[in-house]
Design a protein around this motif. Structure first.
Motif, PDB file in Angstrom:
ATOM      1  N   SER A 225      81.973  87.701  42.850  1.00 42.63           N
ATOM      2  CA  SER A 225      82.729  86.630  43.103  1.00 42.63           C
ATOM      3  C   SER A 225      83.306  86.566  44.576  1.00 42.63           C
ATOM      4  O   SER A 225      83.545  85.678  45.477  1.00 42.63           O
ATOM      5  CB  SER A 225      84.164  86.653  42.059  1.00 42.63           C
ATOM      6  OG  SER A 225      84.010  86.302  40.969  1.00 42.63           O
ATOM      7  N   PHE A 226      83.612  87.902  44.970  1.00 38.76           N
ATOM      8  CA  PHE A 226      84.025  88.092  46.377  1.00 38.76           C
ATOM      9  C   PHE A 226      83.037  87.499  47.233  1.00 38.76           C
ATOM     10  O   PHE A 226      83.239  86.863  48.544  1.00 38.76           O
ATOM     11  CB  PHE A 226      84.414  89.627  46.780  1.00 38.76           C
ATOM     12  CG  PHE A 226      84.624  89.930  48.112  1.00 38.76           C
ATOM     13  CD1 PHE A 226      85.988  89.869  48.529  1.00 38.76           C
ATOM     14  CD2 PHE A 226      83.900  90.408  48.976  1.00 38.76           C
ATOM     15  CE1 PHE A 226      86.408  90.045  49.846  1.00 38.76           C
ATOM     16  CE2 PHE A 226      84.149  90.740  50.291  1.00 38.76           C
ATOM     17  CZ  PHE A 226      85.355  90.492  50.766  1.00 38.76           C
ATOM     18  N   ARG A 227      81.664  88.040  47.015  1.00 43.52           N
ATOM     19  CA  ARG A 227      80.469  87.566  47.823  1.00 43.52           C
ATOM     20  C   ARG A 227      80.504  85.950  48.081  1.00 43.52           C
ATOM     21  O   ARG A 227      80.295  85.244  48.928  1.00 43.52           O
ATOM     22  CB  ARG A 227      79.315  88.287  47.604  1.00 43.52           C
ATOM     23  CG  ARG A 227      78.026  87.774  48.384  1.00 43.52           C
ATOM     24  CD  ARG A 227      76.924  88.801  47.994  1.00 43.52           C
ATOM     25  NE  ARG A 227      75.731  88.547  48.419  1.00 43.52           N
ATOM     26  CZ  ARG A 227      75.316  88.516  49.762  1.00 43.52           C
ATOM     27  NH1 ARG A 227      76.115  88.955  50.428  1.00 43.52           N
ATOM     28  NH2 ARG A 227      74.217  88.064  49.941  1.00 43.52           N
ATOM     29  N   ARG A 228      80.614  85.380  46.852  1.00 38.09           N
ATOM     30  CA  ARG A 228      80.519  84.088  46.922  1.00 38.09           C
ATOM     31  C   ARG A 228      81.760  83.372  47.483  1.00 38.09           C
ATOM     32  O   ARG A 228      81.454  82.315  48.499  1.00 38.09           O
ATOM     33  CB  ARG A 228      80.659  83.479  45.213  1.00 38.09           C
ATOM     34  CG  ARG A 228      79.166  83.644  44.454  1.00 38.09           C
ATOM     35  CD  ARG A 228      79.324  82.986  43.315  1.00 38.09           C
ATOM     36  NE  ARG A 228      78.062  83.592  42.453  1.00 38.09           N
ATOM     37  CZ  ARG A 228      78.180  83.605  41.105  1.00 38.09           C
ATOM     38  NH1 ARG A 228      79.385  83.277  40.407  1.00 38.09           N
ATOM     39  NH2 ARG A 228      77.065  83.965  40.515  1.00 38.09           N
ATOM     40  N   TYR A 229      82.783  83.837  47.416  1.00 48.72           N
ATOM     41  CA  TYR A 229      83.985  83.068  48.175  1.00 48.72           C
ATOM     42  C   TYR A 229      83.641  83.470  49.830  1.00 48.72           C
ATOM     43  O   TYR A 229      84.117  82.540  50.414  1.00 48.72           O
ATOM     44  CB  TYR A 229      85.197  83.969  47.848  1.00 48.72           C
ATOM     45  CG  TYR A 229      85.731  83.494  46.416  1.00 48.72           C
ATOM     46  CD1 TYR A 229      85.119  82.429  45.662  1.00 48.72           C
ATOM     47  CD2 TYR A 229      86.851  84.016  45.904  1.00 48.72           C
ATOM     48  CE1 TYR A 229      85.674  82.080  44.438  1.00 48.72           C
ATOM     49  CE2 TYR A 229      87.410  83.873  44.620  1.00 48.72           C
ATOM     50  CZ  TYR A 229      86.817  82.645  43.719  1.00 48.72           C
ATOM     51  OH  TYR A 229      87.372  82.432  42.735  1.00 48.72           O
ATOM     52  N   ALA A 230      83.194  84.627  50.070  1.00 50.48           N
ATOM     53  CA  ALA A 230      83.126  85.052  51.456  1.00 50.48           C
ATOM     54  C   ALA A 230      82.100  83.972  52.308  1.00 50.48           C
ATOM     55  O   ALA A 230      82.283  83.524  53.290  1.00 50.48           O
ATOM     56  CB  ALA A 230      82.753  86.282  51.676  1.00 50.48           C
ATOM     57  N   LEU A 231      80.957  83.916  51.218  1.00 48.77           N
ATOM     58  CA  LEU A 231      79.940  83.060  51.953  1.00 48.77           C
ATOM     59  C   LEU A 231      80.328  81.600  52.047  1.00 48.77           C
ATOM     60  O   LEU A 231      79.712  80.766  52.897  1.00 48.77           O
ATOM     61  CB  LEU A 231      78.456  83.174  51.066  1.00 48.77           C
ATOM     62  CG  LEU A 231      77.964  84.450  50.932  1.00 48.77           C
ATOM     63  CD1 LEU A 231      76.628  84.489  50.179  1.00 48.77           C
ATOM     64  CD2 LEU A 231      77.264  84.831  52.603  1.00 48.77           C
ATOM     65  N   ALA A 232      81.034  81.024  51.161  1.00 54.20           N
ATOM     66  CA  ALA A 232      81.551  79.981  51.014  1.00 54.20           C
ATOM     67  C   ALA A 232      82.730  79.463  51.888  1.00 54.20           C
ATOM     68  O   ALA A 232      83.063  78.293  52.403  1.00 54.20           O
ATOM     69  CB  ALA A 232      82.014  79.264  49.549  1.00 54.20           C
ATOM     70  N   GLY A 233      83.172  80.528  52.875  1.00 58.30           N
ATOM     71  CA  GLY A 233      84.315  80.222  53.744  1.00 58.30           C
ATOM     72  C   GLY A 233      85.754  80.161  53.105  1.00 58.30           C
ATOM     73  O   GLY A 233      86.756  79.638  53.777  1.00 58.30           O
ATOM     74  N   VAL A 234      85.862  80.574  51.782  1.00 60.33           N
ATOM     75  CA  VAL A 234      87.183  80.426  51.239  1.00 60.33           C
ATOM     76  C   VAL A 234      88.124  81.134  51.883  1.00 60.33           C
ATOM     77  O   VAL A 234      89.159  80.682  51.914  1.00 60.33           O
ATOM     78  CB  VAL A 234      86.944  80.904  49.679  1.00 60.33           C
ATOM     79  CG1 VAL A 234      88.409  80.853  48.968  1.00 60.33           C
ATOM     80  CG2 VAL A 234      86.115  79.775  49.177  1.00 60.33           C
ATOM     81  N   PHE A 235      87.798  82.281  52.226  1.00 58.48           N
ATOM     82  CA  PHE A 235      89.025  83.285  52.971  1.00 58.48           C
ATOM     83  C   PHE A 235      89.311  82.875  54.358  1.00 58.48           C
ATOM     84  O   PHE A 235      90.386  82.847  54.585  1.00 58.48           O
ATOM     85  CB  PHE A 235      88.320  84.555  53.032  1.00 58.48           C
ATOM     86  CG  PHE A 235      88.179  85.754  51.489  1.00 58.48           C
ATOM     87  CD1 PHE A 235      89.038  85.204  50.564  1.00 58.48           C
ATOM     88  CD2 PHE A 235      86.769  85.937  51.218  1.00 58.48           C
ATOM     89  CE1 PHE A 235      88.749  85.928  49.275  1.00 58.48           C
ATOM     90  CE2 PHE A 235      86.531  86.393  50.169  1.00 58.48           C
ATOM     91  CZ  PHE A 235      87.698  86.357  49.106  1.00 58.48           C
TER      92      PHE A 235
END
Length: 112
Positions: free
Chosen positions: A42-52
Motif C-alpha cells: 500500500s505504501f508503494r502504491r500511494y507513493a507511486l500515485a503521488g498521494v503523499f
C-alpha cells in the motif's frame, strides 16, 4: 467470499506512519498493523500515485494560509554531502576545463 478479510485502511496507514517514524525495516513491523507486505504494498502504491506529495502540499497550504509556517530554510554542510565517488577532476583520467575560483569573504555587516 473466500480468502482473508481485508485489513482496515486505518491500520495500514498507522503502520506506514509507525515505520516512517521509527525507521524499522518493513519485516519488523508489528502484526497489529496487518501483514508487513500488505502495508509495504500500500505504501508503494500511494507513493507511486503521488498521494503523499499531494497530502503534504495540502497540509502546507492550509498551514501557510493560517500563518503557521515560517519559510526560513538553512542548509548545513553536515546534511548536504557529495557522493563518495565524486571527484574534483571529473572523469577518470581526464581533466576538466574548470579553473580554481576563490570566493572572497563578504563584508562584515557590523563594520558598514
Amino acid at each position: 467470499m473466500t480468502g482473508r478479510p481485508r485489513v482496515k485502511d486505518r491500520k495500514i496507514i498507522k503502520g506506514m506512519a509507525y515505520k516512517i517514524r521509527t525507521g524499522i525495516s518493513w519485516r519488523d513491523l508489528s502484526p497489529r498493523y496487518g501483514p508487513w507486505k500488505t502495508v509495504y504494498t500500500s505504501f508503494r502504491r500511494y507513493a507511486l500515485a503521488g498521494v503523499f506529495a499531494r497530502a503534504l502540499q495540502q497540509i502546507q497550504a492550509q498551514a501557510d494560509a493560517a500563518g503557521d509556517i515560517e519559510w526560513l530554510l538553512q542548509i548545513d554542510s553536515t546534511v548536504v554531502r557529495a557522493h563518495p565517488h565524486s571527484a574534483a577532476t571529473g572523469r577518470k583520467g581526464g581533466t576538466t576545463d574548470r579553473t580554481n575560483r576563490t570566493i572572497a569573504p563578504s563584508a562584515d555587516p557590523e563594520e558598514a
